[in-house]
Every structure is written in structure tokens, then in C-alpha cells.
Scaffold this motif. Structure first.
Motif, PDB file in Angstrom:
ATOM      1  N   LEU A  41       3.802  38.324  55.346  1.00 31.95           N
ATOM      2  CA  LEU A  41       4.702  39.334  55.899  1.00 31.95           C
ATOM      3  C   LEU A  41       4.897  40.431  54.861  1.00 31.95           C
ATOM      4  O   LEU A  41       5.408  40.186  53.766  1.00 31.95           O
ATOM      5  CB  LEU A  41       6.044  38.696  56.265  1.00 31.95           C
ATOM      6  CG  LEU A  41       6.987  39.549  57.096  1.00 31.95           C
ATOM      7  CD1 LEU A  41       6.388  39.799  58.476  1.00 31.95           C
ATOM      8  CD2 LEU A  41       8.326  38.852  57.237  1.00 31.95           C
ATOM      9  N   ARG A  43       6.694  43.930  53.859  1.00 31.03           N
ATOM     10  CA  ARG A  43       7.841  44.807  54.167  1.00 31.03           C
ATOM     11  C   ARG A  43       7.572  46.184  53.580  1.00 31.03           C
ATOM     12  O   ARG A  43       7.518  46.347  52.363  1.00 31.03           O
ATOM     13  CB  ARG A  43       9.141  44.232  53.629  1.00 31.03           C
ATOM     14  CG  ARG A  43       9.666  43.109  54.517  1.00 31.03           C
ATOM     15  CD  ARG A  43      11.036  42.610  54.121  1.00 31.03           C
ATOM     16  NE  ARG A  43      12.055  43.623  53.991  1.00 31.03           N
ATOM     17  CZ  ARG A  43      12.874  44.023  54.960  1.00 31.03           C
ATOM     18  NH1 ARG A  43      12.761  43.529  56.174  1.00 31.03           N
ATOM     19  NH2 ARG A  43      13.803  44.913  54.726  1.00 31.03           N
ATOM     20  N   ARG A  83       9.786  48.286  57.978  1.00 29.95           N
ATOM     21  CA  ARG A  83       9.073  47.498  58.972  1.00 29.95           C
ATOM     22  C   ARG A  83       8.498  46.256  58.298  1.00 29.95           C
ATOM     23  O   ARG A  83       7.989  46.319  57.176  1.00 29.95           O
ATOM     24  CB  ARG A  83       7.919  48.294  59.590  1.00 29.95           C
ATOM     25  CG  ARG A  83       8.366  49.396  60.512  1.00 29.95           C
ATOM     26  CD  ARG A  83       8.933  48.779  61.795  1.00 29.95           C
ATOM     27  NE  ARG A  83       9.205  49.773  62.796  1.00 29.95           N
ATOM     28  CZ  ARG A  83      10.429  50.114  63.185  1.00 29.95           C
ATOM     29  NH1 ARG A  83      11.474  49.545  62.639  1.00 29.95           N
ATOM     30  NH2 ARG A  83      10.599  51.015  64.129  1.00 29.95           N
ATOM     31  N   SER A  84       8.576  45.129  58.999  1.00 25.02           N
ATOM     32  CA  SER A  84       7.938  43.895  58.563  1.00 25.02           C
ATOM     33  C   SER A  84       6.650  43.751  59.362  1.00 25.02           C
ATOM     34  O   SER A  84       6.685  43.677  60.589  1.00 25.02           O
ATOM     35  CB  SER A  84       8.851  42.694  58.800  1.00 25.02           C
ATOM     36  OG  SER A  84       9.997  42.796  57.994  1.00 25.02           O
TER      37      SER A  84
END
Length: 122
Positions: A41, A43, A83-84
Motif C-alpha cells: 500500500l 500513500r 491517496r492509498s
């Protein structure tokens, strides 16, 4: 990229138009992973105007073999919003070295806050 503290006090890596040459903001950590499915993930936040492709995120193994990659354009990263971005990948047998990378195109300024990695259990 360069290490900075963002306006909200978060440590991050930054690609800044006119100040930072395009290229990898981050790469590594060159750590050992067991074989299996993973989720990385990323970021990210676009901090400046620009159009087109902004960054490519990827997950790699031994000798730079790319397991998965995704190009993000300006429309994927609204200006000023964190935003991830999820990237799933298979780390092959027998396991081994892993790295995640963020390649900045130079088309719009960005900040990378962090990359988090999870093993997906079947």
C-alpha cells in the motif's frame, strides 16, 4: 527524491518540479520475504499542477524482476489529497529479496508518505 517534512508535519519523500530530477523517489528495503501473495500500500499525494503520468509504483524481486506495477496519472491523484494505492503481487518460490519502488516522471510534484506491506493469508 528527497526527504522532507510535509506541510502537515508528516515525514515523506518528495519529487518537486524544478528542484528534483525525475527518477526513483524510493526503492528498497531489500528484505527477505517468504514466497506468497502480498499487498503493498503506497500513500501518495500530488502537491503540484501537472498532467499525464505522474508516478509508477511497483514490487520487485531478485535481480529487479517486476512482480507487479501500476502507473498513476494526474486523475488518479487529485491535487492536495492523500491517496492509498494498493498493489497486489505474488512473490515466487523460494522467496528471497523484495523491494518496492516509486518512479516519479517529473510531470507533477508528489509526496510519498509511506509504503506498507502485508502478507495475504489464504
Amino acid at each position: 527524491g528527497r526527504h522532507v517534512t510535509s506541510a502537515d508535519g508528516t515525514d515523506c519523500w518528495q519529487g518537486q518540479n524544478g528542484e528534483t530530477p525525475p527518477g526513483y523517489l524510493v526503492y528498497g528495503p531489500y528484505t527477505e520475504l517468504r514466497a506468497g501473495r502480498y499487498l503493498a500500500l503506497f500513500r501518495l499525494k500530488r502537491t503540484g499542477d501537472g498532467a499525464g503520468d505522474v508516478v509508477q509504483v511497483d514490487a520487485c524481486g531478485k535481480d529487479g524482476a517486476v512482480h507487479a506495477a501500476r502507473m498513476l496519472a494526474d486523475r488518479d491523484l487529485p491535487l492536495g489529497e492523500v491517496r492509498s494505492v494498493a498493489l497486489t503481487f505474488e512473490h515466487p518460490e523460494p522467496g528471497g529479496i523484495y523491494e518496492s519502488r516509486v518512479l516519479w516522471t517529473g510531470h507533477a510534484s508528489v509526496e510519498l508518505e509511506r509504503v506498507t506491506l502485508w502478507k495475504i493469508l489464504d
